[in-house]
Design a protein around this motif. Structure first.
Motif, PDB file in Angstrom:
ATOM      1  N   PHE A 269     112.290  27.785  82.946  1.00 42.79           N
ATOM      2  CA  PHE A 269     110.971  27.511  83.503  1.00 42.79           C
ATOM      3  C   PHE A 269     110.818  28.054  84.919  1.00 42.79           C
ATOM      4  N   THR A 270     109.591  28.447  85.234  1.00 42.05           N
ATOM      5  CA  THR A 270     109.165  28.592  86.621  1.00 42.05           C
ATOM      6  C   THR A 270     108.317  27.370  86.955  1.00 42.05           C
ATOM      7  N   HIS A 271     107.974  27.224  88.222  1.00 39.61           N
ATOM      8  CA  HIS A 271     106.985  26.222  88.577  1.00 39.61           C
ATOM      9  C   HIS A 271     105.625  26.643  88.008  1.00 39.61           C
ATOM     10  N   SER A 272     104.733  25.676  87.863  1.00 44.06           N
ATOM     11  CA  SER A 272     103.391  25.978  87.361  1.00 44.06           C
ATOM     12  C   SER A 272     102.706  26.971  88.299  1.00 44.06           C
ATOM     13  N   LYS A 273     102.087  28.008  87.728  1.00 50.13           N
ATOM     14  CA  LYS A 273     101.468  29.066  88.515  1.00 50.13           C
ATOM     15  C   LYS A 273     100.010  29.250  88.097  1.00 50.13           C
ATOM     16  N   ARG A 274      99.115  29.237  89.088  1.00 49.81           N
ATOM     17  CA  ARG A 274      97.698  29.459  88.784  1.00 49.81           C
ATOM     18  C   ARG A 274      97.440  30.887  88.309  1.00 49.81           C
ATOM     19  N   GLU A 275      98.366  31.819  88.648  1.00 46.25           N
ATOM     20  CA  GLU A 275      98.171  33.203  88.239  1.00 46.25           C
ATOM     21  C   GLU A 275      98.147  33.360  86.724  1.00 46.25           C
ATOM     22  N   ARG A 276      98.695  32.375  85.999  1.00 47.43           N
ATOM     23  CA  ARG A 276      98.692  32.460  84.533  1.00 47.43           C
ATOM     24  C   ARG A 276      97.318  32.132  83.946  1.00 47.43           C
ATOM     25  N   PHE A 277      96.463  31.486  84.717  1.00 45.05           N
ATOM     26  CA  PHE A 277      95.256  30.875  84.161  1.00 45.05           C
ATOM     27  C   PHE A 277      94.006  31.702  84.481  1.00 45.05           C
ATOM     28  N   VAL A 278      93.116  31.752  83.515  1.00 40.93           N
ATOM     29  CA  VAL A 278      91.758  32.264  83.711  1.00 40.93           C
ATOM     30  C   VAL A 278      90.811  31.223  83.133  1.00 40.93           C
ATOM     31  N   SER A 279      89.835  30.802  83.917  1.00 41.45           N
ATOM     32  CA  SER A 279      88.911  29.748  83.482  1.00 41.45           C
ATOM     33  C   SER A 279      87.982  30.258  82.380  1.00 41.45           C
ATOM     34  N   VAL A 280      87.771  29.425  81.361  1.00 40.51           N
ATOM     35  CA  VAL A 280      86.793  29.763  80.321  1.00 40.51           C
ATOM     36  C   VAL A 280      85.416  29.988  80.942  1.00 40.51           C
ATOM     37  N   ALA A 281      85.085  29.166  81.947  1.00 39.61           N
ATOM     38  CA  ALA A 281      83.780  29.309  82.599  1.00 39.61           C
ATOM     39  C   ALA A 281      83.615  30.707  83.185  1.00 39.61           C
ATOM     40  N   ASP A 282      84.684  31.253  83.803  1.00 37.59           N
ATOM     41  CA  ASP A 282      84.595  32.594  84.383  1.00 37.59           C
ATOM     42  C   ASP A 282      84.408  33.649  83.304  1.00 37.59           C
ATOM     43  N   ILE A 283      85.045  33.455  82.149  1.00 35.56           N
ATOM     44  CA  ILE A 283      84.867  34.422  81.065  1.00 35.56           C
ATOM     45  C   ILE A 283      83.447  34.356  80.520  1.00 35.56           C
ATOM     46  N   MET A 284      82.951  33.149  80.301  1.00 35.17           N
ATOM     47  CA  MET A 284      81.604  33.009  79.741  1.00 35.17           C
ATOM     48  C   MET A 284      80.536  33.491  80.718  1.00 35.17           C
ATOM     49  N   GLU A 285      80.812  33.401  82.020  1.00 36.09           N
ATOM     50  CA  GLU A 285      79.860  33.882  83.036  1.00 36.09           C
ATOM     51  C   GLU A 285      80.111  35.333  83.418  1.00 36.09           C
ATOM     52  N   ARG A 286      81.041  35.979  82.697  1.00 37.82           N
ATOM     53  CA  ARG A 286      81.374  37.393  82.896  1.00 37.82           C
ATOM     54  C   ARG A 286      81.837  37.680  84.332  1.00 37.82           C
ATOM     55  N   LYS A 287      82.603  36.771  84.867  1.00 36.61           N
ATOM     56  CA  LYS A 287      83.163  36.972  86.199  1.00 36.61           C
ATOM     57  C   LYS A 287      84.559  37.584  86.155  1.00 36.61           C
ATOM     58  N   VAL A 288      85.121  37.725  84.944  1.00 34.04           N
ATOM     59  CA  VAL A 288      86.475  38.252  84.796  1.00 34.04           C
ATOM     60  C   VAL A 288      86.384  39.716  84.390  1.00 34.04           C
ATOM     61  N   PRO A 289      86.956  40.627  85.190  1.00 29.21           N
ATOM     62  CA  PRO A 289      86.941  42.031  84.788  1.00 29.21           C
ATOM     63  C   PRO A 289      87.717  42.234  83.489  1.00 29.21           C
ATOM     64  N   PRO A 290      87.228  43.080  82.579  1.00 27.86           N
ATOM     65  CA  PRO A 290      87.903  43.262  81.276  1.00 27.86           C
ATOM     66  C   PRO A 290      89.373  43.655  81.407  1.00 27.86           C
ATOM     67  N   GLN A 291      89.701  44.450  82.449  1.00 30.92           N
ATOM     68  CA  GLN A 291      91.089  44.884  82.588  1.00 30.92           C
ATOM     69  C   GLN A 291      92.030  43.738  82.911  1.00 30.92           C
ATOM     70  N   ARG A 292      91.473  42.585  83.365  1.00 29.48           N
ATOM     71  CA  ARG A 292      92.339  41.440  83.669  1.00 29.48           C
ATOM     72  C   ARG A 292      93.036  40.930  82.408  1.00 29.48           C
ATOM     73  N   LEU A 293      92.352  41.023  81.246  1.00 33.33           N
ATOM     74  CA  LEU A 293      92.912  40.490  80.006  1.00 33.33           C
ATOM     75  C   LEU A 293      93.290  41.568  78.997  1.00 33.33           C
ATOM     76  N   ALA A 294      92.911  42.806  79.248  1.00 34.15           N
ATOM     77  CA  ALA A 294      93.203  43.869  78.287  1.00 34.15           C
ATOM     78  C   ALA A 294      94.708  43.979  78.063  1.00 34.15           C
ATOM     79  N   GLY A 295      95.099  43.948  76.793  1.00 32.80           N
ATOM     80  CA  GLY A 295      96.508  44.060  76.453  1.00 32.80           C
ATOM     81  C   GLY A 295      97.308  42.791  76.632  1.00 32.80           C
ATOM     82  N   HIS A 296      96.668  41.676  76.993  1.00 28.81           N
ATOM     83  CA  HIS A 296      97.383  40.422  77.238  1.00 28.81           C
ATOM     84  C   HIS A 296      97.386  39.544  75.986  1.00 28.81           C
ATOM     85  N   LEU A 297      98.511  38.852  75.774  1.00 29.34           N
ATOM     86  CA  LEU A 297      98.571  37.804  74.764  1.00 29.34           C
ATOM     87  C   LEU A 297      97.898  36.575  75.344  1.00 29.34           C
TER      88      LEU A 297
END
Length: 738
Positions: A269-297
């Motif tokens: 384990f690592t400590h909990s990291k916010r870098e792993r998380f993307v808010s659903v609200a940001d995705i639904m409001e289109r605040k997340v650039p597509p390249q942030r999740l492209a190719g990600h599991l």
């Protein structure tokens, strides 16, 4: 003779390690946790992302559960962002009640035309199923909670595509009694299905995760490996085994996972990291650039506190369940999984045997000084070897039991009965000193037989207290869990001292709640009065603690003006009830607590819950109030049926001690309150309202804190004026909440 008994003890220790009871397993696992806390895995960004149903998502998109159309939109957005595959750490087992046809069905007042129009619309579930069918979606499945929940009739379930390479490992594999699947229309079109159940170890910590498992005699994959399998082409899984059980799971070309013999892994384990998380609200409001999740599991899960998906981890902190699955994926991709090989137990038994024979055979000849020196050198050498294996090769070798067994042998052969008895006294004091009065600790230390199972019937005064708005307090500390721990330790210490100072016994701590009782195991004269005095002291000391915390926060802000601090005052509610209880050591023969049971205890718990709606900090049952009516300032506040009981209970508020009772204003308030309640119960609404208004004016001056209480009666009187309850009304209010 000493050598003989030493060899007998060594054989017993070896047998103990082979049988591996829960306490041995727990100590070994906690030592591995310690290693991880000393040297956690370094976090490096990998193509693994958690799409998080967080607090902001709930605030932005509405309370959970969301309509399945929103989940369908989320899947579509992820597909558009070129995500290879998405797995849900969420179960969709029930029909979406927000579907148009069901909304029409649940609202009989809608017009026929509108109902027909709604019925023509596609269901939310069909919309979601269509989106699932258009993308690589892995649905999560969950085990039932216990064998008792195992269903007689099970839904058909398919094996995960697999091949066994080696002896049949099924008898040793991690086995779940049953499984809860998603709705059939979702299961039919999903690309994959993974079990997200993570079972804690005996101490409640989630440290071992099943990669493969058996459910209903079928092979299933965990959620994380199933996501990786689908994302890499969906090939069949190769499960390799030897005579000891599973050794390795091959998910895809080049993806090999070493497991224990049951098919579980030890994530690093690592400590909990916010870098792993993307808010659903940001995705639904289109605040997340597509390249942030492209190719990600992508794993879809929740970190919202109110949805209660937090787990204890080896890092000594709570972690969202979906983040545990994400860390498993990171371990697989980075090949950083901890390894507990099948030969580990044989190696550890060999170490125990070698060290044990050294102690038994050589210590009598070496003398005390050289025995200690040689033992310390050998034990230190083994501890270093265990740490080196972890630190440099991620191998988990038990540092506890070989060392502990050697030390036990050494002590048993060198110590006397007197030292053992003294150690027992110290352990008893350490175990019970924080929970019961010092006099009881002395009794238990002198006579451990009192810790046997059994109970007696005795009149007790039982107290329950709980923190109001604890969720908001804990949320403000979500980035500083140590700060929350420190605050709660200070708070519970304050509560404990107020109870113990008045001769009470602390039954248990339940998170932020406390249960205590008086008149057991030692008799307490006027135990009803003692419990009330303790409750008043608890309120007073909590106020002092709040003031101290506020002053400390001011000092911190003075030194760091740019720092943001949220200060929550702790506010508690208390319920006290007196009566007959069964009190004594309750539990199993191996684990039990000194506790109280009975209707009196249940009512006390319900009374604590009534302190919030009535706005009264301390609520007393009728038996307690009657016993202290000449010593404590009490007001009757209602006659209610608490949740779970048919028999009504008169409840009272406690507002102070005898000094408050004798004050002129309080005497006037008590008289007005009696007048109001009498008029209310005889349905004389005008007189009741007149007395209520006079009591409110008096409360504005003397500050008893009756505003919520008076508002309740003002509302009831208004309702009964409009809709009289009838001549058979008994004046009893039925509580609908605990």
């Amino acid at each position: 003779m000493a050598r003989f008994w030493g060899l007998v003890l060594l054989a017993a220790l070896l047998s103990l390690r082979v049988s591996d009871p829960p306490v041995v397993e727990m100590l070994r696992a906690q030592s591995f946790d310690f290693y991880q806390r000393v040297k956690p895995r370094e976090f490096t960004p990998l193509p693994v992302t958690i799409v998080d149903i967080d607090e902001r998502s709930l605030e932005t998109l509405g309370q959970w559960p969301w309509p399945r159309t929103r989940m369908a939109e989320l899947v579509d957005r992820l597909r558009q962002m070129q995500v290879p595959a998405v797995a849900f750490d969420i179960l969709f087992a029930e029909e979406d009640r927000l579907s148009p046809a069901l909304v029409a069905q649940d609202n009989p007042n809608l017009s026929t035309e509108l109902k027909q129009a709604l019925a023509q619309l596609p269901s939310n579930d069909s919309v979601f199923a269509q989106k699932i069918s258009q993308f690589r979606v892995i649905l999560g499945q969950s085990s039932v909670r216990s064998v008792a929940d195992n269903r007689d009739e099970k839904r058909e379930m398919r094996d995960a595509p697999h091949a066994f390479l080696g002896p049949d490992p099924k008898p040793l594999m991690f086995n779940l009694p049953d499984i809860i699947q998603n709705r059939p229309e979702f299961e039919a079109v999903a690309t994959g299905r993974g079990v997200f159940t993570v079972v804690p170890d005996v101490d409640g910590v989630f440290r071992r995760i099943p990669i493969v498992m058996m459910v209903q005699d079928k092979v299933r994959l965990g959620l994380a490996p199933e996501l990786l399998r689908i994302a890499t082409g969906g090939r069949a899984t190769a499960i390799r085994s030897d005579a000891a059980g599973i050794t390795r799971v091959d998910l895809a070309r080049g993806v090999q996972i070493a497991t224990d013999n049951t098919g579980r892994v030890w994530p690093y384990f690592t400590h909990s990291k916010r870098e792993r998380f993307v808010s659903v609200a940001d995705i639904m409001e289109r605040k997340v650039p597509p390249q942030r999740l492209a190719g990600h599991l992508v794993l879809v899960g929740t970190s919202a506190v109110g949805l209660e998906d937090y787990r204890a981890t080896p890092m000594n902190t709570l972690m969202a369940g979906v983040e545990i699955h994400a860390q498993v994926l990171e371990n697989i991709l980075s090949k950083s999984m901890l390894v507990r090989p099948n030969y580990a137990i044989a190696l550890e038994l060999g170490v125990i045997l070698a060290l044990g024979l050294f102690v038994v055979m050589l210590v009598p000849h070496l003398g005390a000084l050289w025995s200690i020196i040689y033992a310390l050198v050998l034990l230190t050498g083994y501890l270093f070897a265990s740490w080196y294996a972890f630190s440099n090769h991620r191998l988990l070798l038990d540092p506890v039991f070989p060392v502990a067994s050697t030390m036990v042998l050494f002590v048993v052969m060198a110590t006397t009965n007197y030292l053992r008895e003294e150690r027992q006294r110290r352990e008893t004091r350490a175990a019970f000193g924080q929970y019961v009065s010092p006099a009881l600790v002395d009794q238990l230390a002198d006579d451990p037989a009192k810790l046997e199972l059994g109970g007696e019937t005795r009149d007790l005064s039982v107290l329950f207290s709980d923190v109001r708005g604890f969720t908001a307090i804990s949320e403000s500390f979500k980035d500083n869990p140590q700060g929350l721990t420190e605050l709660m330790n200070r708070f519970l210490t304050t509560m404990s001292n107020a109870i113990l100072d008045k001769g009470g016994t602390i039954d248990k701590f339940m998170g932020d709640a406390v249960m205590a009782f008086w008149n057991a195991p030692l008799e307490v004269e006027d135990h009803e009065l003692a419990s009330c005095r303790s409750a008043l002291a608890m309120i007073e000391r909590v106020d002092a603690l709040n003031d101290a915390v506020a002053e400390e926060a001011k000092a911190t802000l003075a030194e760091n003006p740019d720092r943001k601090l949220t200060i929550h005052r702790i506010d508690i509610g208390i319920g006290i009830n007196s009566g007959a209880c069964v009190v004594g050591n309750m539990g199993s023969e191996n684990r039990f607590d000194y506790t109280a049971l009975g209707d009196t205890v249940n009512v006390a718990s319900r009374l604590e819950g009534q302190s919030k709606p009535y706005g009264v900090k301390i609520v007393l049952g009728s038996s307690t109030a009657k016993a202290v009516e000449n010593e404590m300032a009490t007001l009757e506040i209602d006659q209610i049926r608490v949740k779970g009981k048919d028999e009504p209970e008169r409840i009272f508020g406690l507002f102070g001690d005898k000094e408050k009772l004798e004050q002129t204003d309080f005497i006037a308030a008590r008289a007005l309150n009696r007048t109001m309640l009498s008029a209310y119960r005889t349905q004389d609404w005008s007189s009741a309202f007149e007395a209520l208004e006079m009591l409110r004016e008096l409360d504005d001056r003397v500050k008893l804190g009756l505003s919520d209480y008076l508002f309740i009666y003002e509302t009831r009187i208004a309702e009964f004026r409009a809709n009289p309850p009838g001549r058979h009304w008994d004046g009893v209010y039925t509580a609908t909440s605990k």
